[in-house]
Design a protein around this motif. Structure first.
Motif, PDB file in Angstrom:
ATOM      1  N   GLY A 111       0.762  -1.165  -0.035  1.00  0.00           N
ATOM      2  CA  GLY A 111       0.000   0.126   0.060  1.00  0.00           C
ATOM      3  C   GLY A 111       0.753   1.245  -0.055  1.00  0.00           C
ATOM      4  N   ASP A 112       2.202   1.195  -0.078  1.00  0.00           N
ATOM      5  CA  ASP A 112       2.949   2.167  -0.083  1.00  0.00           C
ATOM      6  C   ASP A 112       2.782   3.143  -1.197  1.00  0.00           C
ATOM      7  OD1 ASP A 112       5.462   3.770   0.883  1.00  0.00           O
ATOM      8  OD2 ASP A 112       6.009   3.464  -0.875  1.00  0.00           O
ATOM      9  N   THR A 113       2.663   4.342  -0.937  1.00  0.00           N
ATOM     10  CA  THR A 113       2.424   5.523  -2.138  1.00  0.00           C
ATOM     11  C   THR A 113       3.710   6.602  -2.161  1.00  0.00           C
ATOM     12  OG1 THR A 113       1.249   6.792  -0.625  1.00  0.00           O
ATOM     13  CG2 THR A 113       0.005   5.099  -2.026  1.00  0.00           C
ATOM     14  N   GLY A 114       4.800   6.249  -1.631  1.00  0.00           N
ATOM     15  CA  GLY A 114       5.926   7.088  -1.728  1.00  0.00           C
ATOM     16  C   GLY A 114       6.848   7.139  -2.764  1.00  0.00           C
ATOM     17  N   ALA A 115       6.798   8.498  -3.378  1.00  0.00           N
ATOM     18  CA  ALA A 115       7.486   8.648  -4.673  1.00  0.00           C
ATOM     19  C   ALA A 115       8.857   8.675  -4.503  1.00  0.00           C
ATOM     20  CB  ALA A 115       7.176  10.020  -5.307  1.00  0.00           C
ATOM     21  N   VAL A 116       9.583   8.236  -5.836  1.00  0.00           N
ATOM     22  CA  VAL A 116      11.014   8.335  -5.807  1.00  0.00           C
ATOM     23  C   VAL A 116      11.450   9.530  -6.615  1.00  0.00           C
ATOM     24  CG1 VAL A 116      11.279   5.812  -5.734  1.00  0.00           C
ATOM     25  CG2 VAL A 116      10.966   7.060  -8.124  1.00  0.00           C
ATOM     26  N   ALA A 117      12.606  10.025  -6.502  1.00  0.00           N
ATOM     27  CA  ALA A 117      13.043  11.258  -7.331  1.00  0.00           C
ATOM     28  C   ALA A 117      13.098  10.964  -8.779  1.00  0.00           C
ATOM     29  CB  ALA A 117      14.193  11.808  -6.676  1.00  0.00           C
ATOM     30  N   ALA A 118      13.083  11.904  -9.448  1.00  0.00           N
ATOM     31  CA  ALA A 118      13.310  11.823 -10.957  1.00  0.00           C
ATOM     32  C   ALA A 118      14.507  11.554 -11.126  1.00  0.00           C
ATOM     33  CB  ALA A 118      12.742  13.459 -11.464  1.00  0.00           C
ATOM     34  N   GLY A 119      14.780  10.475 -12.002  1.00  0.00           N
ATOM     35  CA  GLY A 119      15.899  10.125 -12.548  1.00  0.00           C
ATOM     36  C   GLY A 119      16.660   9.187 -11.681  1.00  0.00           C
ATOM     37  N   ASP A 120      16.157   8.829 -10.470  1.00  0.00           N
ATOM     38  CA  ASP A 120      16.850   7.803  -9.704  1.00  0.00           C
ATOM     39  C   ASP A 120      17.051   6.469 -10.090  1.00  0.00           C
ATOM     40  OD1 ASP A 120      17.469   9.861  -7.638  1.00  0.00           O
ATOM     41  OD2 ASP A 120      16.103   8.985  -6.110  1.00  0.00           O
ATOM     42  N   ILE A 121      15.873   5.950 -10.806  1.00  0.00           N
ATOM     43  CA  ILE A 121      15.896   4.528 -11.391  1.00  0.00           C
ATOM     44  C   ILE A 121      16.185   4.863 -12.713  1.00  0.00           C
ATOM     45  CG2 ILE A 121      14.715   2.372 -11.284  1.00  0.00           C
ATOM     46  CD1 ILE A 121      15.695   3.418  -8.716  1.00  0.00           C
ATOM     47  N   HIS A 122      16.956   3.880 -13.228  1.00  0.00           N
ATOM     48  CA  HIS A 122      17.203   3.796 -14.926  1.00  0.00           C
ATOM     49  C   HIS A 122      17.323   2.306 -15.169  1.00  0.00           C
ATOM     50  CE1 HIS A 122      18.428   8.024 -15.566  1.00  0.00           C
ATOM     51  NE2 HIS A 122      18.853   8.013 -14.391  1.00  0.00           N
TER      52      HIS A 122
END
Length: 128
Positions: A111-122
């Motif tokens: 149920g987590d809705t925490g956003a990751v930062a732009a460009g962190d995952i590629h």
């Protein structure tokens, strides 16, 4: 007639006219709810890299549309620790009967809705 595959049990990843589709993954500043395929399909390979200082979570959904992150339940969650990656190749393809969708969050819980930062995952996901 001539196209019949005797003994075929549909387990192998198959190339269609265009073969595998490779989808590039670059995280946005969100939960990255994404639909790759709106019908049954197979994932052949996943390569993801985390360039942040916190663990991110790649969540795979058996769904024909983008997931409602925090409400829909993923069928598989993969932690991607800080400054590392995750790579998997599925010989027979990871089969999803309804569709192929994913999200990337900052927390492990379904149920987590925490956003990751732009460009962190590629990375990329190869599917058919």
């Amino acid at each position: 007639a001539g196209a019949a595959l005797i003994g075929d049990v549909a387990l192998a990843t198959r190339a269609t006219t265009n073969g595998l589709t490779s989808s590039r993954v670059v995280s946005a500043a969100s939960t990255n709810a994404t639909s790759l395929k709106a019908s049954a399909g197979r994932i052949a390979r996943i390569d993801l890299f985390n360039t942040s200082t916190a663990t991110a979570y790649f969540k795979l959904y058996n769904k024909a549309s983008a997931p409602t992150v925090g409400t829909d339940t993923p069928v598989w969650t993969v932690p991607i620790p800080a400054w590392t990656g995750f790579s998997a190749e599925f010989g027979f393809g990871k089969y999803l009967a309804t569709g192929i969708a994913y999200a990337i969050t900052s927390g492990l819980a379904d149920g987590d809705t925490g956003a990751v930062a732009a460009g962190d995952i590629h990375g990329s996901i190869d599917w058919i």
